[in-house]
Motif scaffolding. Structure first.
Motif, PDB file in Angstrom:
ATOM      1  N   VAL A  48     120.781  49.036  50.960  1.00  0.00           N
ATOM      2  CA  VAL A  48     119.371  49.132  51.338  1.00  0.00           C
ATOM      3  C   VAL A  48     118.518  49.363  50.091  1.00  0.00           C
ATOM      4  CG1 VAL A  48     117.679  50.507  52.610  1.00  0.00           C
ATOM      5  CG2 VAL A  48     119.842  49.904  53.691  1.00  0.00           C
TER       6      VAL A  48
ATOM      7  N   GLY B  90     118.209  46.201  48.235  1.00  0.00           N
ATOM      8  CA  GLY B  90     117.288  45.290  48.915  1.00  0.00           C
ATOM      9  C   GLY B  90     115.835  45.650  48.639  1.00  0.00           C
ATOM     10  N   LEU B  91     115.519  46.954  48.684  1.00  0.00           N
ATOM     11  CA  LEU B  91     114.145  47.385  48.436  1.00  0.00           C
ATOM     12  C   LEU B  91     113.723  47.072  47.005  1.00  0.00           C
ATOM     13  CD1 LEU B  91     113.950  50.801  50.301  1.00  0.00           C
ATOM     14  CD2 LEU B  91     112.901  48.655  50.954  1.00  0.00           C
ATOM     15  N   MET B  92     114.607  47.374  46.050  1.00  0.00           N
ATOM     16  CA  MET B  92     114.264  47.138  44.653  1.00  0.00           C
ATOM     17  C   MET B  92     114.175  45.643  44.354  1.00  0.00           C
ATOM     18  SD  MET B  92     113.562  49.882  43.178  1.00  0.00           S
ATOM     19  CE  MET B  92     112.973  50.684  44.650  1.00  0.00           C
TER      20      MET B  92
ATOM     21  N   SER C 278     113.026  43.505  46.465  1.00  0.00           N
ATOM     22  CA  SER C 278     111.707  43.081  46.937  1.00  0.00           C
ATOM     23  C   SER C 278     110.624  43.538  45.971  1.00  0.00           C
ATOM     24  CB  SER C 278     111.395  43.675  48.306  1.00  0.00           C
ATOM     25  OG  SER C 278     112.507  43.606  49.129  1.00  0.00           O
ATOM     26  N   ARG C 279     110.876  44.649  45.283  1.00  0.00           N
ATOM     27  CA  ARG C 279     109.852  45.193  44.394  1.00  0.00           C
ATOM     28  C   ARG C 279     109.817  44.458  43.055  1.00  0.00           C
ATOM     29  NH1 ARG C 279     109.709  51.537  42.803  1.00  0.00           N
ATOM     30  NH2 ARG C 279     108.443  51.382  40.946  1.00  0.00           N
ATOM     31  N   TYR C 280     110.999  44.074  42.554  1.00  0.00           N
ATOM     32  CA  TYR C 280     111.074  43.376  41.259  1.00  0.00           C
ATOM     33  C   TYR C 280     111.775  42.021  41.428  1.00  0.00           C
ATOM     34  CZ  TYR C 280     110.522  48.163  39.353  1.00  0.00           C
ATOM     35  OH  TYR C 280     110.108  49.415  39.058  1.00  0.00           O
TER      36      TYR C 280
ATOM     37  N   HIS D  54     110.460  48.033  34.619  1.00  0.00           N
ATOM     38  CA  HIS D  54     111.621  48.809  35.047  1.00  0.00           C
ATOM     39  C   HIS D  54     112.689  47.931  35.700  1.00  0.00           C
ATOM     40  CE1 HIS D  54     109.641  52.690  34.588  1.00  0.00           C
ATOM     41  NE2 HIS D  54     108.570  52.137  35.114  1.00  0.00           N
TER      42      HIS D  54
END
Lengths: 232, 126
Positions: free
Chosen positions: A53, A56-58, A60-62, A160
């Motif tokens: 998870v 997946g979030l990271m 979507s962020r980068y 980052h």
């Protein structure tokens, strides 16, 4: 049966020596241990699930950084490791089948082949990791690759995203690698026991359960491989 | 007696054949997913990769982990694990999508750019 016989020879009273006294039958014992194993596997799914998870979030962020960072992973090596692990899953299931048939020779052979595949997997992983270390593709603030990547922030600092990608890469493949290592130790243990001829159709639970563990480790890699090596 | 033994053998043989066919299927799926990753399907790439991974994982669970003829309780536990993972994943992404700016303002950059910019990056700074 007198009490003295029981004390002198506790397992000559008409049941399999592997059967614990708090179980009514061998079948009940096998079913119970299997439920326990599946519960453990469910916790393993959730352990890795948290990391998936987060990944997946990271991602979507980068998105851009993750795609560029993943180009540093060698796809052929990832594919090779996938194939090695799938073959090891097959040798494992054959070992379970052979132990169920009390075929000592085949059980030991398939278990040794599984260990061999696990070692090949870790060898390839070692090669990949040392390559990353040399290039400075390291997690978090250790990341110091001389990047030619295109995404920069306004202040001339790097995003980052790259470091985050490699944090997740090392965390997830590292935890998976630890599972492989643990698997090798467990496999070695049951290989010794299988070689002693301990397993039969009435009792092969250790091979069965370690097989389940091994397939779960394989399954996790089945998801790690496309997410890390094949994303676009 | 003889018939019984033969039956057992036939059954055992079919088991190892099933396992071997499963292995071949898994290897073919791996080749397909790697091949598909070299073709650009846009957003479809990740969908294809995860779909094939799920098919592979299901094959492993059903056949190698014997879930297809296991006591249902074990399947319930396995499915529950993935169900809760799904809930976890879903709510995290709902949260993520509902944020206008995900980037925290107080985070310092982790990595400083090299003192001498990398050759490829140099022409970009005008």
């Amino acid at each position: 049966m007198s009490t003295s016989t029981t004390i002198a020879d506790p397992h000559r009273h008409g049941h399999d020596p592997h059967q614990q006294h708090h179980f009514a039958t061998m079948e009940q014992q096998a079913d119970t241990t299997k439920i326990g194993m599946w519960l453990f596997l469910a916790t393993e799914v959730l352990l890795f699930g948290g990391l998936f998870v987060g990944f997946g979030l990271m991602q979507s962020r980068y998105p851009q950084e993750f795609i560029e960072a993943h180009e540093h992973l060698q796809r052929p090596l990832g594919a090779l490791n996938t194939i090695v692990l799938l073959i090891s899953s097959w040798t494992m299931v054959m070992a379970v089948l052979s132990s169920k048939r009390a075929d000592r020779k085949k059980t030991v052979m398939f278990l040794l082949l599984t260990i061999l595949c696990a070692c090949i997997f870790l060898g390839v992983k070692y090669f990949e990791y040392s390559h990353k270390f040399e290039e400075g593709l390291l997690p978090g603030h250790w990341y110091k690759a001389q990047v030619t990547d295109t995404v920069h922030t306004a202040a001339g600092t790097l995003s980052h995203g790259y470091a985050t990608f490699f944090s997740f890469y090392f965390m997830m493949t590292g935890l998976h690698g630890i599972h492989i290592l643990v698997g090798i130790i467990l496999l070695a243990w049951i290989t010794v026991r299988a070689n002693r001829g301990e397993f039969s159709s009435a009792y092969f639970t250790p091979v069965d359960l370690i097989g389940l563990y091994w397939h779960l480790v394989d399954m996790i890699w089945i998801y790690l491989f496309p997410l890390y090596y094949l994303i676009k | 007696m003889t018939t019984h033994t033969e039956n057992t053998h036939a059954h055992g043989g079919s088991e190892s054949r099933t396992y071997f066919v499963t292995l071949v299927a898994l290897l073919i799926l791996t080749i397909i997913t790697v091949a598909a990753s070299y073709v650009d399907f846009g957003a479809g790439n990740i969908v294809i990769a995860l779909f094939i991974a799920t098919v592979k994982a299901s094959l492993v669970a059903l056949i190698f982990m014997h879930l297809n003829h296991e006591k249902p309780i074990n399947a319930v536990i396995a499915v529950a694990g993935f169900l809760f993972l799904g809930i976890f994943l879903m709510f995290c992404f709902i949260d993520f999508d509902s944020r206008v700016n995900f980037q925290p303002v107080n985070v310092k950059p982790v990595v400083q750019a090299p003192a001498t910019p990398a050759p490829a990056a140099a022409p970009e700074k005008k």
